[in-house]
Design a protein around this motif. Structure first.
Motif, PDB file in Angstrom:
ATOM      1  N   ILE A 373       4.206  -0.966  -9.919  1.00  0.00           N
ATOM      2  CA  ILE A 373       2.941  -0.209 -10.048  1.00  0.00           C
ATOM      3  C   ILE A 373       1.976  -0.993 -10.940  1.00  0.00           C
ATOM      4  O   ILE A 373       1.495  -0.530 -11.967  1.00  0.00           O
ATOM      5  N   ASP A 387       3.172  -2.933  -5.786  1.00  0.00           N
ATOM      6  CA  ASP A 387       4.525  -2.540  -6.163  1.00  0.00           C
ATOM      7  C   ASP A 387       5.527  -3.254  -5.268  1.00  0.00           C
ATOM      8  O   ASP A 387       5.360  -3.312  -4.047  1.00  0.00           O
ATOM      9  N   LEU A 402       1.931   8.042  -7.433  1.00  0.00           N
ATOM     10  CA  LEU A 402       0.518   7.674  -7.278  1.00  0.00           C
ATOM     11  C   LEU A 402      -0.318   8.850  -6.781  1.00  0.00           C
ATOM     12  O   LEU A 402      -1.479   8.997  -7.169  1.00  0.00           O
ATOM     13  N   ILE A 498      -2.347   0.877  -2.407  1.00  0.00           N
ATOM     14  CA  ILE A 498      -1.070   0.408  -2.914  1.00  0.00           C
ATOM     15  C   ILE A 498      -0.460  -0.558  -1.911  1.00  0.00           C
ATOM     16  O   ILE A 498      -0.257  -0.214  -0.743  1.00  0.00           O
TER      17      ILE A 498
END
Length: 519
Positions: A373, A387, A402, A498
């Protein structure tokens, strides 16, 4: 490979005039053997058929005065060596092995070295499906802050939690050894690993479906982790007691056990198989862990180290232990990092005996692990986060955390699951369930989209890269495919992007450089 002419009554540690010749000095094991011997005051020379330009770990030897013979195995190397240590992969019918025997030099295997040279320091091993790396790194940070030097294997961009790396790392110079220990999912491999490391304390973070065996038998996989717990039956074991699979493996007659867990609102319901065979419902705080009870008598205990009043978005919690209640302010976010932190805190206090106030100060200064993260930058109001997650359970935990911070997230998948197509599909399903926009950037994730029916077309965002050109294999995606995935993801209406997977982590610099060019 068996030792030749090796007399166990000899004590090489006291015979400092002897010369240890290490073959394969450019390999990981040979490199570690050489440094371990030097750290134990032995005279070492090394050889390898690779030249210096192919010897990628030479930088680890900068502080060691080891005569090296690279590009060949010269006669002078064999003449100068009292003992020869070949690589563990060397076959007894190979020309090199025959050459060693013909010289009449005592041959030492890696196992011989492990038996002869003991760690002679406090050793702690950490295992689990998720959280091993962060817990290991944090615990080493706590030790350093307390003035204790942990051993380091020293290899850049190498996790180093399998094969001979942890056992040899335990024997390098340092005052303590904190070792991440993994498994290939084969019965006996974790047991052998921990026996080689010779630890006095162990930590188990959790046990969730991950690198499953061919028959996808989770309980078989879990029993392999049980080999780790069994080793510590008469030693100190520190476990996440919120995980019924972990806590169910602990022997009722366990000599020393310390538990850790959290008091947090459940995020959902999950199911795990109890060791009695029943399916039990878990009110999950994170994937696979939470509140549970089984008819067989397995119940979640009150943890010895308990986190309460948790503010996940800001990394705050109160830690309860026998020493009272203290407030902790991490630089990390997410409930999974609360678990990682209290596991490390418990070990630092119970095993290394570091004062609690010093431990808390160290936790509060910890910056985290690259690729876990990790916030890279903000682009047009969207946070770009990286990540390393590469298994379904870990990815689900990361995405859940998240979503507690961002209302909408875009998920770029660069993963190729080690569990094969079923793992790839499960990763995609979890991303679709939690994420708002999904960009399948890896060959495996792109292929997984073709296997699922009833996918919401407004959630899947495909890049223009042809699936036929995607890289196959564990890494999953090329540098260009990762970057194209990020670009596509930044077109979505979300607060955060992400980027998940090993490929994303490997090509992080490409993602950073692209942002600088765009700016």
């Amino acid at each position: 490979m068996n030792s030749a002419n090796w007399d166990n009554s000899k004590n090489p540690q006291k015979q400092n005039f002897n010369v240890y010749g290490v073959i394969g000095i450019c390999g990981v094991v040979g490199n570690l053997i050489a440094r371990m011997l030097m750290d134990n005051k032995c005279h070492v020379i090394g050889t390898d058929m690779h030249g210096s330009e192919q010897c990628q770990y030479l930088y680890t030897l900068d502080n060691y005065k080891i005569p090296l013979y690279l590009g060949e195995h010269p006669e002078s190397f064999f003449k100068k060596s009292t003992y020869i240590i070949p690589p563990p992969s060397l076959q007894e019918n190979s020309d090199l092995y025959v050459k060693i025997k013909n010289y009449g030099t005592d041959l030492l295997t890696v196992e011989d070295c492990l038996k002869t040279f003991k760690p002679e320091k406090p050793v702690l091993c950490i295992t689990g499906t998720n959280g091993k790396t962060t817990t290991t790194t944090l615990l080493k940070h706590i030790c350093k802050s307390a003035g204790l030097k942990p051993t380091e294997h020293g290899f850049r961009n190498l996790q180093g939690n399998i094969d001979y790396i942890p056992p040899l790392q335990a024997r390098l110079a340092g005052e303590v050894a904190v070792l991440e220990t993994g498994t290939f999912g084969k019965t006996g491999d974790l047991k052998l690993m921990v026996e080689r490391c010779e630890p006095s304390c162990g930590i188990v973070t959790n046990i969730n479906p991950d690198h499953l065996l061919e028959n996808h038998d989770f309980m078989n996989y879990a029993s392999i982790k049980g080999e780790f717990i069994e080793y510590f039956k008469n030693k100190l074991i520190i476990v996440n007691s919120d995980d019924p699979t972990v806590y169910g493996l602990v022997d009722p007659d366990q000599k020393e056990i310390v538990t850790f867990g959290v008091d947090a609102d459940p995020a959902g319901e999950g199911y795990k198989t109890c060791w009695c065979g029943r399916e039990i419902m878990v009110e999950e705080t994170i994937t696979g862990s939470g509140f549970y009870t089984c008819e067989c008598g397995l119940n979640r205990p009150e943890p010895d180290y308990l986190a309460t009043e948790i503010d996940e978005s800001n990394g705050k919690f109160k830690l309860h232990s026998v020493e009272g209640v203290v407030e902790v302010q991490m630089k990390l976010i997410g409930l999974h990092n609360v678990y990682n932190s209290i596991g490390a805190i418990a070990a630092a206090r119970e095993f290394f005996k570091i004062p609690l106030d010093e431990i808390v100060c160290a936790v509060e200064s910890f910056e985290g692990v690259p690729g876990r993260i990790e916030h890279l930058y903000s682009y047009n109001g969207m946070d770009v986060v990286l990540d390393y997650g590469h298994n379904p359970a870990g990815i689900e935990t990361v995405l859940r955390e998240l979503k507690k911070v961002y209302s909408k997230i875009t998920v770029v998948i660069t993963v190729s699951s080690e569990s094969g197509e079923l793992g790839d599909i499960e990763i995609l399903e979890k991303a679709l369930k939690i994420g708002d926009f999904i960009v399948p950037a890896s060959f495996a994730s792109r292929k997984a989209t073709e296997q699922l029916d009833n996918i919401s077309s407004d959630k899947i965002m495909l890049t223009d890269v042809s699936p036929a050109k995607f890289q196959k294999g564990t890494l999953g995606a090329t540098a260009d495919q990762v970057l194209e995935g990020v670009k596509k993801g930044l077109e979505c209406d979300a607060q955060a992007l992400i980027c998940l997977g090993e490929a994303a982590f490997k090509y992080k610099e490409n993602i950073l450089k692209w942002k600088d060019l765009e700016s």
